[in-house]
Motif scaffolding. Structure first.
Motif, PDB file in Angstrom:
ATOM      1  N   THR A   1     -12.400   2.886  -8.904  1.00 42.23           N
ATOM      2  CA  THR A   1     -11.350   2.164  -8.178  1.00 42.23           C
ATOM      3  C   THR A   1     -10.751   3.039  -7.084  1.00 42.23           C
TER       4      THR A   1
ATOM      5  N   LYS B   1      -0.848  -5.150  -2.999  1.00 46.29           N
ATOM      6  CA  LYS B   1      -1.825  -5.441  -1.945  1.00 46.29           C
ATOM      7  C   LYS B   1      -3.260  -5.342  -2.473  1.00 46.29           C
ATOM      8  N   GLU B   2      -3.541  -4.275  -3.240  1.00 41.89           N
ATOM      9  CA  GLU B   2      -4.927  -4.082  -3.680  1.00 41.89           C
ATOM     10  C   GLU B   2      -5.286  -5.004  -4.843  1.00 41.89           C
TER      11      GLU B   2
ATOM     12  N   THR C   1       1.239  -0.895  -2.667  1.00 44.15           N
ATOM     13  CA  THR C   1      -0.192  -0.642  -2.833  1.00 44.15           C
ATOM     14  C   THR C   1      -0.767  -1.463  -3.984  1.00 44.15           C
ATOM     15  N   LEU C   2      -0.067  -1.436  -5.126  1.00 40.59           N
ATOM     16  CA  LEU C   2      -0.573  -2.169  -6.301  1.00 40.59           C
ATOM     17  C   LEU C   2      -0.633  -3.668  -6.017  1.00 40.59           C
TER      18      LEU C   2
ATOM     19  N   ASN D   1      -6.006  -4.613  -7.867  1.00 41.21           N
ATOM     20  CA  ASN D   1      -7.257  -4.188  -8.479  1.00 41.21           C
ATOM     21  C   ASN D   1      -7.068  -3.984  -9.970  1.00 41.21           C
TER      22      ASN D   1
ATOM     23  N   GLY E   1      -1.646   5.252  -0.754  1.00 43.00           N
ATOM     24  CA  GLY E   1      -0.402   4.979  -1.481  1.00 43.00           C
ATOM     25  C   GLY E   1      -0.359   5.569  -2.874  1.00 43.00           C
ATOM     26  N   LEU E   2      -1.506   5.924  -3.438  1.00 40.75           N
ATOM     27  CA  LEU E   2      -1.508   6.419  -4.812  1.00 40.75           C
ATOM     28  C   LEU E   2      -1.806   7.915  -4.919  1.00 40.75           C
TER      29      LEU E   2
ATOM     30  N   GLU F   1     -11.160   1.945  -3.243  1.00 41.46           N
ATOM     31  CA  GLU F   1      -9.992   1.481  -2.479  1.00 41.46           C
ATOM     32  C   GLU F   1      -9.553   2.504  -1.432  1.00 41.46           C
TER      33      GLU F   1
ATOM     34  N   ASN G   1      -7.026   4.338  -1.015  1.00 41.74           N
ATOM     35  CA  ASN G   1      -5.707   3.993  -0.498  1.00 41.74           C
ATOM     36  C   ASN G   1      -4.757   5.167  -0.641  1.00 41.74           C
TER      37      ASN G   1
END
Lengths: 421, 421
Positions: B405, A408-409, A405-406, A411, B413-414, B409, B411
């Motif tokens: 963020t 890919k994103e 995730t980190l 951010n 995954g987090l 995002e 997402n």
């Protein structure tokens, strides 16, 4: 030397005026954003810089001429300096597309005494807002232009094209199979396109949109049409900026380097590596070591890997990570793209000196703040260890998900965080 | 009742056959992905579901007919059930675009005795891969179709269109200003388009791409052309899926609800709210309270707010968050989009019972795992408090960045992470 149509990429006597479609009635009007589209940031870098980077990476392109309006000239110079672009000359843009291209061609023509540029055999014309142009299609249009005098990339039409009547109703629709969208890049024998521009009418310069048409009308050259890839599309709307950012993020996330501080192949860090390899299809996962002398790691940095996982075995400090960060800083790798570094720790939360370890690790926020200034995005990841086999597998899988995730994103909003798997 | 051309959105006797362009030589070939494009996931939901949602939200569309190939029929039924789509009828797709549309029209014609559908006055034809169609343009094409017999959305051409000669060279280029891209939706008086399909040749059914052309050729109807928005574009390539996902994420992140457990306006939680309001331009930030009876919060959920920040003042437990999660679960809000919930705690890390508080808070991983099953993405955010004014402001700003963020995002995954500002 005259390479034939089938010649491999070789140094060609080629100059390239890169056309900026700068004449927008309202700058960036179609994007729904106030900045002209070629200057819109993608991963915090202006779109045009990606296009310049794509052209620079082709060794046989000798010069790149960019037409820029007066009001954007300083910004453009700043971009060239900041991202270290090479072989760029700037010329004043005209008030229309064709006038800008004509200015670029004039700068290349031999009859400009004060220019450092000299007249090329072949010239490529490209858009600033098509950043994904590749050497392959550039070579194809150049080779075809040498044979035919002119050549341009085309794509199948996505929508049917129709012709409206004066009252806004359908007059007729065109057979989609018999028409194509004309894209960029295009290439020309320099004399063909330069003479066409010298001969063409004010009406052409004012309202024309197609260089291949000028070569046909004034040079009687039927341009060769070359099938291009979908990635040649023109960044026109806000959604295209989103798409460009996602494509770039995907491309720079295709290679992950795992820096391990142990050679013990039974170590849990290697299990994490295995899981990353299994879960991230199509991603190349390589191992780099910091010692001796970190030579293989230097090679990986040279190969432009933008994602690093630094696995620390039982040592709750930043020594290894700091050495990696130093190498990355020295390499200047992060000038063009943000580099992600994830520092992984295997830690027993319940052990007695845990508080102290945590205090060490909380320093990651300060490191992260420092390296963010040079476009490196640093995060930490804690994995509880030792723990029972089944739970450990679940933790490692979650760790892999967090890492993916980190990366890919990519951010910057989450830098300095200590995540827990 | 016959609403005139200028009538406001009113219940129209309208049926809509939604055409799926299912005949691809290789499914999804242009996307570079194996799944047919209309079934590709966007935020984990198939693209076609977004298109159905857009059409369903228009109250005057009475029926939606979808043409589906045999091999995708079960998948389509699953999508309708999972995302609770209403007013949908499925028909078998044909082997070409026009044959699929014809099948949809047949299902609506009165001469089908076993159909629950009845013949409408006006029919809209739309693509499954244009999810951002809005009521405004639907009403425009329907109103114009009532007057002219047929109408369709158009857009300016992005690229110049050219016609190649047989040997792959430029024959001529078309004047960009005099042509348009024909997009969707299109609308027709049902009799006009149905009769056109009944009369048209096998060649039309096999190779045609333009319904407006059929209405012209067989019904002598010059369709009215209606300027559409850029968002009507057809999701064709992989980059279009990226763009669609970014657009959807942006849209559902435009409204953030802050749930505060104090009314003390001097409290630090309100400072966080102020900073969020200042930093997130164009984002609507509203406040909801859980008590009494949480009525305003219910209203905010009804207004389809997909982002919640639950601020807990000095109480390191999940009581408030759990009540919010229960309300969200009962509302079914997360069926269509992932809902982000961020639980914020103001904590003194150095206070004596901190370990215990942390142990409480680490339970967030378990809660997050539970609610992720119903598409709610839960994270925690710790802000050190009290601390010196200047540092506190920096922490609050960083907290706002982390919140922005996570919301942007979206997402999975987090989820379950405790982030620290």
């Amino acid at each position: 030397m005259e390479p034939g149509p089938a010649a491999a990429p070789a140094p060609l006597p080629l100059r390239l005026p890169l056309r900026l479609p700068l004449r927008l009635p309202l700058p960036g009007e179609r994007m729904g954003v106030p900045t002209p589209k070629q200057f819109c940031p993608v991963l915090e870098r202006p779109l045009i810089s990606y296009t310049l980077q794509a052209l620079e990476s082709v060794c046989w392109i000798k010069d790149i001429v960019v037409a820029v309006t007066g009001e954007n000239m300083e910004a453009m110079k700043g971009i060239i300096q900041k991202y270290q672009h090479q072989r760029i000359s700037l010329v004043a843009a005209g008030v229309t597309r064709h006038r800008s291209i004509f200015n670029g061609l004039k700068a290349l023509a031999e009859d400009q005494p004060d220019s450092k540029l000299s007249k090329p055999e072949v010239v490529i014309i490209h858009d600033a807002v098509r950043p994904f142009v590749e050497e392959d299609v550039l070579l194809k249009v150049v080779t075809a232009a040498k044979e035919h005098g002119a050549a341009g990339a085309i794509r199948p039409l996505v929508s049917t094209v129709i012709s409206p009547s004066a009252d806004g109703c359908l007059d007729h629709s065109l057979d989609r199979a018999r028409h194509r969208a004309s894209e960029m890049p295009q290439a020309f024998l320099f004399d063909v396109i330069y003479e066409a521009y010298q001969q063409c009418s004010d009406y052409d310069l004012e309202f024309g949109t197609e260089c291949l048409q000028l070569a046909l009308k004034y040079g009687h050259v039927h341009a060769k049409l070359v099938e291009g890839s979908p990635d040649l599309w023109k960044v026109t709307y806000k959604r295209d900026l989103y798409a460009a950012e996602s494509i770039i993020k995907e491309r720079i996330s295709q290679h992950i380097c795992i820096v391990m501080d142990t050679k013990d192949e039974n170590h849990v860090g290697h299990h994490l590596e295995e899981i990353l390899k299994n879960e991230l299809n199509h991603v190349k996962v390589t191992s780099g070591a910091l010692c001796p002398a970190g030579r293989d790691l230097e090679q990986i940095i040279l190969e432009q890997c933008y994602s690093y996982v630094c696995v620390n075995v039982m040592s709750p400090d930043f020594e290894k990570t700091r050495r990696l960060l130093n190498m990355l800083e020295e390499s200047n790798l992060s000038i063009l793209y943000p580099v992600v570094v994830i520092s992984v720790y295997f830690l027993d939360y319940k052990s007695v000196p845990f508080d102290q370890k945590m205090e060490n690790l909380m320093q990651i926020k300060e490191y992260a703040k420092e390296v963010k200034k040079i476009n490196i995005l640093l995060c930490g990841l804690l994995i509880y260890y030792p723990q029972e086999e089944q739970n450990l597998q679940a933790s490692l899988r979650q760790g892999a998900t967090i890492i993916a995730t980190l990366i890919k994103e990519r951010n910057s909003g989450l830098v300095g965080q200590l995540l827990v798997a």
